[in-house]
Design an enzyme around this catalytic site. Sequence first.
Site, PDB file in Angstrom:
ATOM      1  N   GLU A  93       6.618  42.296  -0.558  1.00 32.41           N
ATOM      2  CA  GLU A  93       6.806  43.108   0.638  1.00 32.41           C
ATOM      3  C   GLU A  93       5.667  42.845   1.628  1.00 32.41           C
ATOM      4  OE1 GLU A  93       9.440  46.886  -0.457  1.00 32.41           O
ATOM      5  OE2 GLU A  93       7.368  47.122  -1.077  1.00 32.41           O
ATOM      6  N   CYS A 106       0.173  43.567   7.303  1.00 31.05           N
ATOM      7  CA  CYS A 106      -0.402  43.678   5.961  1.00 31.05           C
ATOM      8  C   CYS A 106       0.317  42.678   5.057  1.00 31.05           C
ATOM      9  CB  CYS A 106      -0.200  45.119   5.480  1.00 31.05           C
ATOM     10  SG  CYS A 106      -0.786  45.398   3.802  1.00 31.05           S
ATOM     11  N   CYS A 113       0.577  42.385  -9.694  1.00 34.93           N
ATOM     12  CA  CYS A 113      -0.887  42.342  -9.718  1.00 34.93           C
ATOM     13  C   CYS A 113      -1.346  42.613 -11.137  1.00 34.93           C
ATOM     14  CB  CYS A 113      -1.466  43.397  -8.769  1.00 34.93           C
ATOM     15  SG  CYS A 113      -3.274  43.382  -8.720  1.00 34.93           S
ATOM     16  N   CYS A 117      -4.494  49.005 -11.448  1.00 31.34           N
ATOM     17  CA  CYS A 117      -5.084  50.296 -11.071  1.00 31.34           C
ATOM     18  C   CYS A 117      -4.047  51.390 -11.324  1.00 31.34           C
ATOM     19  CB  CYS A 117      -5.492  50.287  -9.601  1.00 31.34           C
ATOM     20  SG  CYS A 117      -6.638  48.970  -9.209  1.00 31.34           S
ATOM     21  N   CYS A 120      -1.710  52.743  -8.414  1.00 30.53           N
ATOM     22  CA  CYS A 120      -1.061  51.795  -7.500  1.00 30.53           C
ATOM     23  C   CYS A 120       0.322  51.368  -8.000  1.00 30.53           C
ATOM     24  CB  CYS A 120      -1.955  50.570  -7.341  1.00 30.53           C
ATOM     25  SG  CYS A 120      -1.216  49.280  -6.334  1.00 30.53           S
ATOM     26  N   CYS A 345       0.029  52.391   1.799  1.00 24.85           N
ATOM     27  CA  CYS A 345      -0.848  51.748   0.814  1.00 24.85           C
ATOM     28  C   CYS A 345      -0.441  52.115  -0.600  1.00 24.85           C
ATOM     29  CB  CYS A 345      -2.282  52.224   0.986  1.00 24.85           C
ATOM     30  SG  CYS A 345      -2.947  51.971   2.586  1.00 24.85           S
TER      31      CYS A 345
HETATM   32  N1  SAH Z   1      -5.637  44.494  -4.349  1.00 30.02           N
HETATM   33  C1  SAH Z   1      -6.439  44.766  -3.237  1.00 30.02           C
HETATM   34  C2  SAH Z   1      -5.685  44.840  -1.938  1.00 30.02           C
HETATM   35  C3  SAH Z   1      -4.361  45.560  -1.930  1.00 30.02           C
HETATM   36  S1  SAH Z   1      -4.327  47.281  -2.191  1.00 30.02           S
HETATM   37  C4  SAH Z   1      -7.253  46.024  -3.454  1.00 30.02           C
HETATM   38  O1  SAH Z   1      -6.958  46.754  -4.388  1.00 30.02           O
HETATM   39  O2  SAH Z   1      -8.175  46.259  -2.698  1.00 30.02           O
HETATM   40  C5  SAH Z   1      -4.793  47.998  -0.635  1.00 30.02           C
HETATM   41  C6  SAH Z   1      -5.420  49.405  -0.756  1.00 30.02           C
HETATM   42  O3  SAH Z   1      -4.444  50.402  -1.114  1.00 30.02           O
HETATM   43  C7  SAH Z   1      -6.483  49.466  -1.819  1.00 30.02           C
HETATM   44  O4  SAH Z   1      -7.642  50.109  -1.367  1.00 30.02           O
HETATM   45  C8  SAH Z   1      -5.801  50.281  -2.884  1.00 30.02           C
HETATM   46  O5  SAH Z   1      -6.711  50.876  -3.734  1.00 30.02           O
HETATM   47  C9  SAH Z   1      -5.007  51.257  -2.078  1.00 30.02           C
HETATM   48  N2  SAH Z   1      -3.979  51.961  -2.847  1.00 30.02           N
HETATM   49  C10 SAH Z   1      -3.412  51.587  -4.007  1.00 30.02           C
HETATM   50  N3  SAH Z   1      -2.527  52.532  -4.427  1.00 30.02           N
HETATM   51  C11 SAH Z   1      -2.536  53.512  -3.505  1.00 30.02           C
HETATM   52  C12 SAH Z   1      -1.817  54.728  -3.359  1.00 30.02           C
HETATM   53  N4  SAH Z   1      -0.913  55.107  -4.233  1.00 30.02           N
HETATM   54  N5  SAH Z   1      -2.081  55.492  -2.286  1.00 30.02           N
HETATM   55  C13 SAH Z   1      -2.970  55.093  -1.356  1.00 30.02           C
HETATM   56  N6  SAH Z   1      -3.664  53.936  -1.425  1.00 30.02           N
HETATM   57  C14 SAH Z   1      -3.461  53.157  -2.491  1.00 30.02           C
HETATM   58 FE1  SF4 Z   2      -3.780  45.403  -7.645  1.00 28.73          FE
HETATM   59 FE2  SF4 Z   2      -2.924  47.696  -6.623  1.00 28.73          FE
HETATM   60 FE3  SF4 Z   2      -5.282  47.602  -7.857  1.00 28.73          FE
HETATM   61 FE4  SF4 Z   2      -4.986  46.403  -5.472  1.00 28.73          FE
HETATM   62  S1  SF4 Z   2      -4.828  48.598  -5.890  1.00 28.73           S
HETATM   63  S2  SF4 Z   2      -5.972  45.560  -7.289  1.00 28.73           S
HETATM   64  S3  SF4 Z   2      -2.844  45.692  -5.624  1.00 28.73           S
HETATM   65  S4  SF4 Z   2      -3.282  47.237  -8.814  1.00 28.73           S
END
Ligand code: SAH
Ligand code: SF4
Length: 355
Positions: A93, A106, A113, A117, A120, A345
């Site tokens: 996406e 974006c 990934c 996390c 996420c 995000c």
């Molecule tokens: N993988 C990279 C870039 C993509 S994620 C990273 O983690 O930095 C982009 C941002 O969205 C990151 O700061 C991530 O922590 C945040 N993010 C992930 N899940 C989210 C959620 N459910 N709500 C808000 N932000 C979120």
């Molecule tokens: Fe991967 Fe989501 Fe963590 Fe970014 S926030 S590193 S996309 S799992």
Amino acid sequence: MADKIELIGLSKEELAEQIAKLGEKSFRAKQLWQWIYFHGETDFSKMSSFSLGLRKKLADNFTITRPKIVAEQLSTDKTRKWLLEFSDGQRVEMVYIPEDDRGAVCISTQVGCAVGCRFCHTGSQKLTRNLTAGEIVSQFMVARDTYGEWPSPTNETRYLSNIVVMGMGEPLHNPENVIKALKILTDGDGIAISRRRVTMSTSGIAPRIVNALQETGVRLAVSLHAPNNELRSKIMPINNRYPIEEVLSACREYQDGDGSRYITFEYLMLDGINDTLTCAHELIALMKKYKLRATFNLIPFNPWPGCSFKPSPVKQVSVFAKELENAGFAAPVRVARGQDILAACGQLKSKKDAE
Ligand code: SAH
Ligand code: SF4
């Protein structure tokens, strides 16, 4: 005849080699680069500065491909989300977040990934594969196609003015392709997005941070989300591999190279988890310890189906923000965009939830 070579994603040097192999002069490679990346042309027969013979030769040997748009959704706040499919059927996406007279695209760097996390949506989907440099660059080109922003406009007049590498995937788990793609996207003879308008966000792959930024000159955002290792490891298992000290030491090294560069620390506000005043104080102490010039970006947690975290109450977010501001750090709260189409995000995913 051998398979045609895809041109999107080749470096300038690689493109020059291909043109040399066809027995053409090197200035033709420069012209071709401009057709592809400045004009956004995908059809060799329309490249009018080339003879008909050369146009045919190019079409016989090369392709210029865009990913297929499988779905496109427009949010009530004008955020747009595309589901894109590459030639092997893999999907990612991409999101465009408009402001009044500009906006950020974006882009994604991986299908899924591996960082996992807990908060996420992308992380709940396993890593399928890295995107190639061409697949990373061509996402942005699709956005330009949609908004008709070819040829490359001057910075002042472009809607697609910024790029954030904050889509699906961890860019520093795919550094070679990401670096190559960022060099193409910021090349002044083509798409020409200025380096300072590109931000790469990482979950903190410490040993790769400095090199990636030195190679590309783009800005750094770090997903910190917690002020100590115990808490961070709970919500970001990658912290067991690269603990806070290693990540912040890399940040320090990066700023040693150029004192003018601020780092953005992304900080997700999770109710009752990392949003206390004690956490704010620990964060401030960390910044002081590593002498970092930092800006915080407080991110309201965006819920997704199956995730148990809750967003911090608005009042708690503002108390937290005030504490950081009082210590001299900018701490804007990120406005969630495109929530109605799951474009905010952490909400991106390439498959349906049932899959
Ligand atoms: N993988 C990279 C870039 C993509 S994620 C990273 O983690 O930095 C982009 C941002 O969205 C990151 O700061 C991530 O922590 C945040 N993010 C992930 N899940 C989210 C959620 N459910 N709500 C808000 N932000 C979120
Ligand atoms: Fe991967 Fe989501 Fe963590 Fe970014 S926030 S590193 S996309 S799992």
